[in-house]
Design an enzyme around this catalytic site. Structure first.
Site, short mmCIF file in Angstrom:
data_model
loop_
_atom_site.label_atom_id
_atom_site.label_comp_id
_atom_site.label_asym_id
_atom_site.label_seq_id
_atom_site.Cartn_x
_atom_site.Cartn_y
_atom_site.Cartn_z
N GLU A 189 -5.76 -28.97 27.90
CA GLU A 189 -6.82 -29.21 26.76
C GLU A 189 -6.40 -30.72 26.31
O GLU A 189 -7.00 -31.40 25.96
CB GLU A 189 -6.92 -28.04 25.64
CG GLU A 189 -7.22 -26.70 26.16
CD GLU A 189 -8.80 -26.72 26.86
OE1 GLU A 189 -9.21 -27.66 26.62
OE2 GLU A 189 -8.90 -25.78 27.41
N THR B 90 1.05 -4.37 4.39
CA THR B 90 0.80 -4.60 5.58
C THR B 90 0.25 -5.74 6.11
O THR B 90 0.32 -6.61 6.82
CB THR B 90 -0.30 -3.55 6.19
OG1 THR B 90 -1.46 -3.78 5.56
CG2 THR B 90 0.52 -2.25 6.25
N ASP B 91 -0.36 -6.73 4.90
CA ASP B 91 -1.11 -7.82 5.06
C ASP B 91 -0.04 -8.95 5.65
O ASP B 91 -0.69 -9.63 6.40
CB ASP B 91 -1.92 -8.49 3.82
CG ASP B 91 -3.09 -7.58 3.54
OD1 ASP B 91 -3.43 -6.67 4.22
OD2 ASP B 91 -3.57 -7.92 2.35
N TYR C 295 -7.89 1.01 -3.77
CA TYR C 295 -6.74 1.33 -4.45
C TYR C 295 -6.00 0.20 -4.97
O TYR C 295 -6.32 -1.15 -4.75
CB TYR C 295 -5.75 2.29 -3.41
CG TYR C 295 -5.28 1.51 -2.29
CD1 TYR C 295 -4.40 0.82 -2.45
CD2 TYR C 295 -6.04 1.43 -1.24
CE1 TYR C 295 -3.88 -0.16 -1.38
CE2 TYR C 295 -5.77 0.71 0.01
CZ TYR C 295 -4.80 -0.15 -0.15
OH TYR C 295 -4.47 -0.85 1.04
N SER D 114 1.54 -7.85 -0.86
CA SER D 114 2.19 -8.62 0.29
C SER D 114 1.28 -9.90 0.45
O SER D 114 1.99 -10.84 1.02
CB SER D 114 2.46 -8.00 1.49
OG SER D 114 1.10 -7.64 2.17
N THR E 280 0.67 -1.14 0.15
CA THR E 280 -0.09 -0.09 -0.08
C THR E 280 0.88 1.40 -0.02
O THR E 280 0.46 2.30 -0.71
CB THR E 280 -0.81 0.02 1.18
OG1 THR E 280 -1.86 -1.21 1.10
CG2 THR E 280 -1.66 1.32 1.25
N LYS F 49 -1.13 -7.55 12.83
CA LYS F 49 -2.01 -6.55 12.29
C LYS F 49 -3.38 -6.86 12.84
O LYS F 49 -3.88 -8.01 12.51
CB LYS F 49 -2.13 -6.91 10.70
CG LYS F 49 -2.94 -5.73 10.00
CD LYS F 49 -2.79 -5.71 8.51
CE LYS F 49 -3.99 -4.50 7.71
NZ LYS F 49 -3.82 -4.85 6.38
#
Length: 352
Positions: A309, A114-115, A48, A81, A34, A187
């Site tokens: 667990e 950023t992904d 975008y 990304s 981005t 993120k």
């Protein structure tokens, strides 16, 4: 002689503080994302096209970075990304590894989408041996948008990469004025500029070009890592995939990955990495067939407790500790280049 010294002192007082000291050299390694994106209009902040702007244009848009350091740029990738694979990760790590070996390079900034920025940051944190700052940076809005966050993020990243105080602190992520450790940043928001956070908090902040620190990373990284990009052959890692936990799951999801040839499966379980009772026979059988099972959690904070667990010792499973599923995938893949022993894998998850 006295007159000469007096004249020299007067000349020095006329110089700016930056003129008295040589600036560090920072290389910006651009990969797209981005921060290199463009929208149809200034009001397009969420719609975008990513990875449009080349590195030279990106740097020209923020000329103030040259006041911080001698900044140059290289275009390593030009990609959104989410499309990065292990091949690109290895390629990028090798390129950065060669750059940090150069004595005239003091720091690296990686512009990135950023992904998957947290995955790339963590991978570099594990495989590039250096104490020089490596700083990943991106933006949530393209440069064409009103109140674009990329320019200041890039300025702060260069400030951080050129700061001697960042040496030896591991690979870093610089977003929205905050400095994050690569190993625990993630993120958490997909449309706001404060998109990144860590369950353990930021390491510090950059304000007006100066880094302020509040904590360090206690886990192994970079120079202290047992992994090294120079020891990775080819352009692929052992295949590791993630299955997301929920109610009403299908055993076939794991069996399909087994048929695809995975070497390990990250179970992104509910709560404490929980495994539904109806899945246990399938996962134990897969484990017996030589595919490692790693219990992570879809919960964003906390950590998975071993033998809670599920009896991990009995099954030979591994817990991801506080690493989220996507980072657990990377550490497992790198670990499998060294060992298939579950106890050794578990040690690595506690140490990294």
């Amino acid at each position: 002689m006295k007159k000469t010294l007096t004249s020299l002192a007067m000349a020095l007082t006329l110089l700016s503080p930056t003129a008295l000291f040589a600036k560090n050299n920072v290389v910006v390694v651009a990969t797209g994302g981005t921060i290199a994106g463009a929208g149809a209009s200034s009001t397009n902040s969420a719609t975008y096209t990513a990875a449009k702007v080349p590195v030279n244009v990106l740097l020209d848009a923020v000329p103030q970075v040259q006041q911080l350091a001698n900044v140059s740029g290289v275009q390593a990738l030009q990609i959104a990304s989410e499309s990065i694979t292990d091949k690109e990760l290895i390629q990028l790590a090798r390129q950065i590894n060669e750059l940090v070996k150069k004595p005239d390079v003091n720091g690296i900034v990686v512009t990135h989408g950023t992904d998957t920025m947290e995955e790339t940051a963590f991978f570099l944190n594990l495989v590039v041996h250096t104490d020089k700052p490596i700083v990943l940076v991106g933006s949530m809005r393209p440069g064409t948008a009103l109140s674009a966050d990329g320019p200041l993020n890039l300025y702060n990243a260069v400030a951080l990469a050129s700061s001697d105080s960042a040496k030896g602190k591991g690979t870093l992520v610089m977003m929205n004025d905050d400095i994050f450790a690569a190993r625990d940043v993630t993120k958490t928001i997909n449309i706001h500029t404060n998109a990144f956070s860590s369950p353990w908090g930021a390491l510090g902040s950059v304000v007006e070009g100066k880094a302020y620190w509040f904590r360090d990373v206690s886990k192994l990284h970079n120079n202290s890592s047992e992994f090294n990009i120079e020891n990775i052959k080819g352009d692929a890692l052992p295949l590791v995939q993630i299955v997301y936990g929920s109610d009403n799951m299908l055993a076939q999801s794991y069996l399909a990955l087994q048929q695809a040839g995975v070497k390990a499966i990250i179970h992104a379980g509910t709560g404490n990495g929980s495994v539904a009772n109806y899945l246990v026979p399938t996962l134990t059988k897969i484990q017996q067939d030589g595919i490692q099972i790693v219990r992570s959690s879809r919960v964003p904070q906390g950590f998975v407790l071993r033998n809670a667990e599920q009896p991990d010792d009995k099954y030979g499973w591994v817990v991801a500790h506080d690493l989220n599923p996507q980072k657990a995938r990377l550490l497992t893949a790198l670990a499998l280049t060294k060992t298939k022993d579950a106890k050794e894998l578990q040690r690595m998850f506690y140490e990294y």
